[in-house]
Design a protein around this motif. Structure first.
Motif: not given
Length: 177
Positions: A125-130, A141-160
């Motif tokens: 999940l964390d190494n895919t470009t999707a 939200y229950e789960l997001i990957n690193k690409q989601y954080e990168k594209i939306f410029n958000l942190k996982e703890e702010d979304i879950l």
């Protein structure tokens, strides 16, 4: 003048043309029954006490080991079921403890395999470009990957645990939903 009651038994013997009579006082006639009644009541009381004592002993003989297992299970729960039970009796409780320990061994193996699988899953999940995310049925939200954080410029703890409407403006939230 004696006022005690008597019982009389009469028999006629026709060959001799005789009447035979026997009599006894009622109290004297009932005396063996009174003794038997007294013996029965005494025996019943003693037997009841004996049964109570034996029942209590058998009950404690059965329940004490059971309470020992229950207490050890409570302790194991406090340690996240890492502890094995150590009861070495050859009865049903010993068999139960043996199977419980086997269950814990197998659970540990499956937990280890599950942890490896989860680690591999997160690596993918964390190494895919999707962009990959998982939401519950309410849209949180229950789960997001690193690409989601990168594209939306958000942190996982702010979304879950939040929904799109809690994170984005109405237009983007509606598009994502």
């Amino acid at each position: 003048e004696n006022k005690e009651k008597k019982i009389a038994l009469f028999r006629y013997i026709p060959q001799l043309d005789w009447y035979i009579t026997a009599s006894v006082y009622l109290a004297e006639y009932n005396q063996p029954l009174k003794k038997l009644e007294s013996a029965f009541i005494t025996s019943f009381i003693l037997l009841t006490i004996f049964i109570f004592i034996v029942t209590f002993w058998v009950s404690s003989y059965i329940t004490q080991p059971l309470y020992n297992v229950i207490n050890k299970l409570k302790q194991a729960k406090q340690n996240d079921f890492r502890d094995r039970l150590e009861i070495t009796s050859n009865d049903e409780l010993g068999e139960l403890v043996k199977h419980y320990n086997i269950f814990l061994d197998e659970l540990e193996i499956f937990s280890s395999k599950l942890s490896e699988t989860a680690h591999k899953f997160h690596s993918i999940l964390d190494n895919t470009t999707a962009i990959i995310y998982i939401k519950d049925v309410e849209g949180n939200y229950e789960l997001i990957n690193k690409q989601y954080e990168k594209i939306f410029n958000l942190k996982e703890e702010d979304i879950l645990g939040k929904s799109d409407s809690n994170i984005f403006n109405k237009t983007i939230a509606k598009q994502l939903r």
